[in-house]
Design a protein around this motif. Structure first.
Motif, PDB file in Angstrom:
ATOM      1  N   ILE A 150       0.845  -1.189   0.000  1.00 17.98           N
ATOM      2  CA  ILE A 150       0.000   0.000   0.000  1.00 17.98           C
ATOM      3  C   ILE A 150       0.885   1.246   0.000  1.00 17.98           C
ATOM      4  CG2 ILE A 150      -1.752   1.301   1.257  1.00 17.98           C
ATOM      5  CD1 ILE A 150      -2.724  -1.358   2.388  1.00 17.98           C
ATOM      6  N   THR A 151       0.632   2.141  -0.938  1.00 17.54           N
ATOM      7  CA  THR A 151       1.401   3.379  -1.057  1.00 17.54           C
ATOM      8  C   THR A 151       0.507   4.567  -0.702  1.00 17.54           C
ATOM      9  OG1 THR A 151       0.776   3.752  -3.360  1.00 17.54           O
ATOM     10  CG2 THR A 151       2.706   2.351  -2.955  1.00 17.54           C
ATOM     11  N   PRO A 152       1.094   5.733  -0.439  1.00 14.90           N
ATOM     12  CA  PRO A 152       0.257   6.908  -0.176  1.00 14.90           C
ATOM     13  C   PRO A 152      -0.733   7.199  -1.290  1.00 14.90           C
ATOM     14  CG  PRO A 152       2.503   7.345   0.517  1.00 14.90           C
ATOM     15  CD  PRO A 152       2.525   6.012  -0.177  1.00 14.90           C
ATOM     16  N   ILE A 153      -0.315   7.070  -2.559  1.00 12.68           N
ATOM     17  CA  ILE A 153      -1.239   7.350  -3.656  1.00 12.68           C
ATOM     18  C   ILE A 153      -2.399   6.366  -3.648  1.00 12.68           C
ATOM     19  CG2 ILE A 153      -1.454   7.628  -6.156  1.00 12.68           C
ATOM     20  CD1 ILE A 153       0.277   9.734  -4.709  1.00 12.68           C
ATOM     21  N   ALA A 154      -2.168   5.135  -3.177  1.00 15.56           N
ATOM     22  CA  ALA A 154      -3.239   4.137  -3.137  1.00 15.56           C
ATOM     23  C   ALA A 154      -4.355   4.554  -2.187  1.00 15.56           C
ATOM     24  CB  ALA A 154      -2.677   2.772  -2.741  1.00 15.56           C
ATOM     25  N   TRP A 155      -3.993   5.096  -1.022  1.00 16.12           N
ATOM     26  CA  TRP A 155      -5.083   5.477  -0.114  1.00 16.12           C
ATOM     27  C   TRP A 155      -5.814   6.714  -0.632  1.00 16.12           C
ATOM     28  CZ3 TRP A 155      -0.586   6.266   3.533  1.00 16.12           C
ATOM     29  CH2 TRP A 155      -0.274   7.611   3.722  1.00 16.12           C
ATOM     30  N   TYR A 156      -5.102   7.619  -1.322  1.00 16.28           N
ATOM     31  CA  TYR A 156      -5.795   8.760  -1.921  1.00 16.28           C
ATOM     32  C   TYR A 156      -6.743   8.296  -3.030  1.00 16.28           C
ATOM     33  CZ  TYR A 156      -2.238  11.618   0.438  1.00 16.28           C
ATOM     34  OH  TYR A 156      -1.416  12.210   1.374  1.00 16.28           O
ATOM     35  N   ALA A 157      -6.325   7.278  -3.780  1.00 18.89           N
ATOM     36  CA  ALA A 157      -7.199   6.734  -4.827  1.00 18.89           C
ATOM     37  C   ALA A 157      -8.456   6.126  -4.209  1.00 18.89           C
ATOM     38  CB  ALA A 157      -6.443   5.696  -5.648  1.00 18.89           C
ATOM     39  N   MET A 158      -8.303   5.464  -3.071  1.00 19.35           N
ATOM     40  CA  MET A 158      -9.491   4.934  -2.388  1.00 19.35           C
ATOM     41  C   MET A 158     -10.405   6.074  -1.944  1.00 19.35           C
ATOM     42  SD  MET A 158      -8.200   1.621  -0.187  1.00 19.35           S
ATOM     43  CE  MET A 158      -6.744   2.351   0.579  1.00 19.35           C
ATOM     44  N   ASP A 159      -9.815   7.169  -1.494  1.00 21.63           N
ATOM     45  CA  ASP A 159     -10.614   8.345  -1.139  1.00 21.63           C
ATOM     46  C   ASP A 159     -11.420   8.834  -2.346  1.00 21.63           C
ATOM     47  OD1 ASP A 159      -9.552   8.353   1.419  1.00 21.63           O
ATOM     48  OD2 ASP A 159      -8.102   9.947   1.020  1.00 21.63           O
ATOM     49  N   ALA A 160     -10.756   8.877  -3.510  1.00 23.41           N
ATOM     50  CA  ALA A 160     -11.438   9.358  -4.718  1.00 23.41           C
ATOM     51  C   ALA A 160     -12.622   8.458  -5.074  1.00 23.41           C
ATOM     52  CB  ALA A 160     -10.450   9.425  -5.884  1.00 23.41           C
ATOM     53  N   MET A 161     -12.425   7.152  -5.005  1.00 23.85           N
ATOM     54  CA  MET A 161     -13.508   6.226  -5.336  1.00 23.85           C
ATOM     55  C   MET A 161     -14.667   6.380  -4.352  1.00 23.85           C
ATOM     56  SD  MET A 161     -12.657   4.795  -8.106  1.00 23.85           S
ATOM     57  CE  MET A 161     -13.879   3.494  -8.218  1.00 23.85           C
ATOM     58  N   ARG A 162     -14.338   6.571  -3.097  1.00 22.70           N
ATOM     59  CA  ARG A 162     -15.392   6.743  -2.092  1.00 22.70           C
ATOM     60  C   ARG A 162     -16.160   8.041  -2.330  1.00 22.70           C
ATOM     61  NH1 ARG A 162     -18.337   3.290   0.907  1.00 22.70           N
ATOM     62  NH2 ARG A 162     -19.551   4.537   2.369  1.00 22.70           N
ATOM     63  N   TYR A 163     -15.431   9.099  -2.665  1.00 26.29           N
ATOM     64  CA  TYR A 163     -16.070  10.401  -2.913  1.00 26.29           C
ATOM     65  C   TYR A 163     -17.011  10.316  -4.113  1.00 26.29           C
ATOM     66  CZ  TYR A 163     -16.426  15.497  -3.458  1.00 26.29           C
ATOM     67  OH  TYR A 163     -16.889  16.791  -3.549  1.00 26.29           O
ATOM     68  N   ILE A 164     -16.565   9.686  -5.170  1.00 21.53           N
ATOM     69  CA  ILE A 164     -17.415   9.513  -6.347  1.00 21.53           C
ATOM     70  C   ILE A 164     -18.671   8.734  -5.987  1.00 21.53           C
ATOM     71  CG2 ILE A 164     -17.544   8.352  -8.589  1.00 21.53           C
ATOM     72  CD1 ILE A 164     -14.521   9.060  -8.910  1.00 21.53           C
ATOM     73  N   HIS A 165     -18.511   7.700  -5.177  1.00 22.94           N
ATOM     74  CA  HIS A 165     -19.660   6.886  -4.755  1.00 22.94           C
ATOM     75  C   HIS A 165     -20.617   7.679  -3.870  1.00 22.94           C
ATOM     76  CE1 HIS A 165     -21.951   3.469  -3.170  1.00 22.94           C
ATOM     77  NE2 HIS A 165     -21.673   3.915  -1.946  1.00 22.94           N
ATOM     78  N   GLU A 166     -20.071   8.411  -2.906  1.00 27.11           N
ATOM     79  CA  GLU A 166     -20.914   9.102  -1.924  1.00 27.11           C
ATOM     80  C   GLU A 166     -21.674  10.279  -2.534  1.00 27.11           C
ATOM     81  OE1 GLU A 166     -21.690   8.629   1.229  1.00 27.11           O
ATOM     82  OE2 GLU A 166     -20.338   6.991   1.782  1.00 27.11           O
ATOM     83  N   TYR A 167     -21.031  11.009  -3.438  1.00 27.84           N
ATOM     84  CA  TYR A 167     -21.597  12.284  -3.872  1.00 27.84           C
ATOM     85  C   TYR A 167     -21.947  12.341  -5.349  1.00 27.84           C
ATOM     86  CZ  TYR A 167     -20.117  13.750   0.744  1.00 27.84           C
ATOM     87  OH  TYR A 167     -19.966  13.846   2.100  1.00 27.84           O
TER      88      TYR A 167
END
Length: 398
Positions: A150-167
């Protein structure tokens, strides 16, 4: 605060590639680059060597050959310090912010009238594999998380996917942040990448971690910077514009980057809490701010921290970017420097570059990217995925 702290001078290299490869016959040395900036910053501030009462360094990257860098620099500069501190700080992405805090504290405590917050980050010539192995060991438990890559960019990518899903957002909407930042960077002589780009340019780049592509993540960057801090009496006596630190806020969730405790992964609660502290102490609200210079390694992080700091309603950050409301001339210009994706990201000193941008704007010295009449600004720094945040509110004094 017991004493008001001001930034009265600065000097920095453009972000980019400064480090020499090991096999090159000519080596660019960190201490030589930084020493020149100290001279320039003090000259620009109107202070002399004898005025400096503290040296607070961001710790250099582990690739730096010269160890005990702070005391070496004090010797190299022939700069004795009486009562104030000479030392280095380390705190992941917040490293430069902590260096600034330590310099400011010397002034708040009355140990120094003038102190330097400074540092150098060289990493561009380090092999990618070596750099990545080091990064993976920062993201969590080395016995549990790191073996999974797991890299820092990987957790930011998970944030992006969650944001797209939530909003109901989209990659395209989030990607407009990169276009906006490149436009701002095109106006900034310190920026690493200054060629304007389009949304199609962003979307056509190779993926780094889905849904983030090359232009939506930070580059490898070198950089060096020196800020000159002073108590406000000293700043006033110089009879020139300065930026006054109006307040600060800090919060740590007690979590380390990737947390096993269930939480709202895109709320950035530490940024919310640190922002509330800073706004309350300053006696301002987000609506009073003229600009924001945020520590945001990826496009999605800029969206999330902007929302967490109350610059726009939650769930609307990407839409505001797409509509131009965070661009120069919009409701609240964000990352007028070009941000980490385009100005560049020399990690251990990145927060100091953010403060420099706020200072230039509040002194009316930002040139073509100047926010007209800028009086109040907010800056931030983070520990991984904003499990901790440091927020400063700044006021221009002219």
């Amino acid at each position: 605060m017991s004493k008001s702290v001001a930034v009265i001078g600065y000097a920095a290299t453009p972000c980019g590639k400064l480090q020499s490869a090991e096999n090159e016959p000519h080596q660019v040395l960190e201490h030589e680059v930084l020493a020149e900036l100290v001279i320039r910053a003090c000259r620009e501030a109107g202070v002399g060597k004898s005025d400096v009462g503290g040296l607070s360094f961001a710790m250099p990257r582990p690739y730096t050959r010269q160890k005990y860098f702070a005391t070496f620099m004090a010797n190299y500069l022939r700069l004795p310090v009486d009562n104030g501190i000479v030392g280095e700080s380390l705190g992941n992405g917040m490293t430069g912010g902590i260096a600034f805090e330590n310099a400011a504290n010397e002034i708040r405590l009355g140990r120094a009238k003038v102190a330097l917050a400074l540092g150098v980050n060289f990493e561009s010539a380090i092999p990618a594999a070596e750099h990545m192995m080091s990064s993976m060991r920062t993201t969590g438990d080395v016995d549990f998380h790191s073996p999974f890559g797991i890299t820092p960019i990987a957790w930011y990518a998970m944030d992006a996917m969650r944001y797209i899903h939530e909003y109901g957002s989209s990659r395209e909407e989030i990607a407009t942040v990169a276009v906006k930042n490149r436009y701002h960077a095109s106006l900034n002589p310190l920026a690493q990448f200054r060629e304007p780009i389009t949304l199609d340019d962003v979307l056509s780049q190779r993926p780094i971690v889905e849904p983030l592509g090359l232009y939506e993540v930070p580059p490898r960057s070198d950089g060096a910077i020196c800020l000159v801090l002073a108590d406000e009496d000293t700043a006033r006596a110089l009879r020139r514009p300065y930026a006054r630190l109006r307040s600060r806020g800090f919060f740590h969730e007690g979590a380390h980057q990737i947390s096993e405790t269930p939480n709202d992964m895109i709320a950035l609660e530490a940024a919310r809490a640190a922002g509330r502290i800073a706004y309350t102490e300053a006696g301002v609200t987000p609506a009073d701010l003229d600009l924001a210079e945020l520590y945001a390694p990826c496009t999605i992080v800029e969206v999330l921290v902007s929302e967490a700091l109350g610059l726009m309603p939650r769930g609307e950050g990407a839409r505001w970017a797409a509509d131009g409301r965070t661009t120069l001339g919009g409701d609240i210009p964000v990352a007028t420097s070009g941000g980490l994706t385009s100005r560049g990201h020399p990690p251990y000193v990145t927060p100091l570059y953010g403060i420099l941008e706020a200072v230039e704007q509040l002194r009316g010295e930002a040139g073509d990217r100047q926010v007209p009449g800028a009086r109040l600004a907010v800056t931030s720094a983070e520990l991984g995925n904003y499990n901790a945040a440091l927020v400063h509110v700044w006021e221009g004094m002219r």
